[in-house]
Write a protein that holds these residues in place. Sequence first.
Motif, PDB file in Angstrom:
ATOM      1  N   ASN A   1       0.833  -1.210   0.000  1.00  0.00           N
ATOM      2  CA  ASN A   1       0.000   0.000   0.000  1.00  0.00           C
ATOM      3  C   ASN A   1       0.860   1.248   0.000  1.00  0.00           C
ATOM      4  OD1 ASN A   1      -3.070  -0.124   0.223  1.00  0.00           O
ATOM      5  ND2 ASN A   1      -2.390  -1.907   1.372  1.00  0.00           N
ATOM      6  N   ALA A   2       1.937   1.231   0.768  1.00  0.00           N
ATOM      7  CA  ALA A   2       2.865   2.369   0.769  1.00  0.00           C
ATOM      8  C   ALA A   2       3.438   2.558  -0.639  1.00  0.00           C
ATOM      9  CB  ALA A   2       3.976   2.148   1.782  1.00  0.00           C
ATOM     10  N   GLY A   3       3.702   1.441  -1.327  1.00  0.00           N
ATOM     11  CA  GLY A   3       4.194   1.508  -2.706  1.00  0.00           C
ATOM     12  C   GLY A   3       3.199   2.183  -3.630  1.00  0.00           C
TER      13      GLY A   3
ATOM     14  N   LEU B   1       3.079   9.439  -6.528  1.00  0.00           N
ATOM     15  CA  LEU B   1       3.915  10.630  -6.668  1.00  0.00           C
ATOM     16  C   LEU B   1       4.414  10.773  -8.102  1.00  0.00           C
ATOM     17  CD1 LEU B   1       6.010  10.364  -3.378  1.00  0.00           C
ATOM     18  CD2 LEU B   1       4.100  11.922  -3.854  1.00  0.00           C
ATOM     19  N   ILE B   2       4.644   9.621  -8.756  1.00  0.00           N
ATOM     20  CA  ILE B   2       5.110   9.603 -10.140  1.00  0.00           C
ATOM     21  C   ILE B   2       3.946   9.860 -11.092  1.00  0.00           C
ATOM     22  CG2 ILE B   2       6.169   8.153 -11.925  1.00  0.00           C
ATOM     23  CD1 ILE B   2       7.554   6.669  -9.513  1.00  0.00           C
TER      24      ILE B   2
ATOM     25  N   ILE C   1      -3.313   8.580  -7.411  1.00  0.00           N
ATOM     26  CA  ILE C   1      -3.486   8.720  -5.965  1.00  0.00           C
ATOM     27  C   ILE C   1      -4.927   8.455  -5.543  1.00  0.00           C
ATOM     28  CG2 ILE C   1      -3.896  11.212  -5.934  1.00  0.00           C
ATOM     29  CD1 ILE C   1      -1.899   9.284  -3.314  1.00  0.00           C
ATOM     30  N   TYR C   2      -5.888   8.855  -6.356  1.00  0.00           N
ATOM     31  CA  TYR C   2      -7.288   8.649  -5.994  1.00  0.00           C
ATOM     32  C   TYR C   2      -7.633   7.161  -5.935  1.00  0.00           C
ATOM     33  CZ  TYR C   2      -7.360  13.588  -7.010  1.00  0.00           C
ATOM     34  OH  TYR C   2      -7.076  14.929  -7.024  1.00  0.00           O
ATOM     35  N   ALA C   3      -7.171   6.424  -6.917  1.00  0.00           N
ATOM     36  CA  ALA C   3      -7.403   4.979  -6.917  1.00  0.00           C
ATOM     37  C   ALA C   3      -6.654   4.320  -5.767  1.00  0.00           C
ATOM     38  CB  ALA C   3      -6.970   4.370  -8.247  1.00  0.00           C
ATOM     39  N   ALA C   4      -5.419   4.732  -5.534  1.00  0.00           N
ATOM     40  CA  ALA C   4      -4.613   4.146  -4.462  1.00  0.00           C
ATOM     41  C   ALA C   4      -5.261   4.370  -3.101  1.00  0.00           C
ATOM     42  CB  ALA C   4      -3.199   4.721  -4.479  1.00  0.00           C
ATOM     43  N   VAL C   5      -5.670   5.581  -2.844  1.00  0.00           N
ATOM     44  CA  VAL C   5      -6.292   5.897  -1.560  1.00  0.00           C
ATOM     45  C   VAL C   5      -7.620   5.154  -1.413  1.00  0.00           C
ATOM     46  CG1 VAL C   5      -7.376   7.741  -0.217  1.00  0.00           C
ATOM     47  CG2 VAL C   5      -5.154   8.111  -1.288  1.00  0.00           C
TER      48      VAL C   5
END
Length: 155
Positions: free
Chosen positions: A23-25, A31-32, A37-41
């Motif tokens: 998840n941290a990955g 950032l790249i 970010i929206y999907a990751a969060v």
Amino acid sequence: MKQPVASTSRAIRIVTAAVLILNAGLYVAALIQPAAIYAAVGVSAIVLISYFLWTPVAYELAGGELSVHFRIGGKRYSPVTKCSPVEGPLRAGIRVFGNGGLFAGSGIFWNRKYGLHRAYVTSTKPEDLVLVETPDTRILISPQDAGAWLRASGR
């Protein structure tokens, strides 16, 4: 009789740590690629919160019924016909539905020894596990003191 769950085993801690690192990955990758970010969060929040809340915290055997208590809610199985210790290591099986190790192992699994069964465990050590049987299903649990659970169940 009500008992808290067994201490989290090394296997569960490793899976949990690996998922948290992955998840941290996702956040580093965001950032790249900022749009990610929206999907990751969203995905990580849903998964982490759901599995955290679906972690067993206690088991109760009363009136011939097994109750599995989660951080939020619970599940009941009855009538309990047998409680027995788990002999030897658990062999490889298949996760049919559920969580295979993030905070706990919870869900429906299959292996040769027990066939289709449910598991609500915080430990994978055989000495921590108890197999609870009903006419309809088998349930693996990991009470804090498996020996006391078995003695109290009278089975």
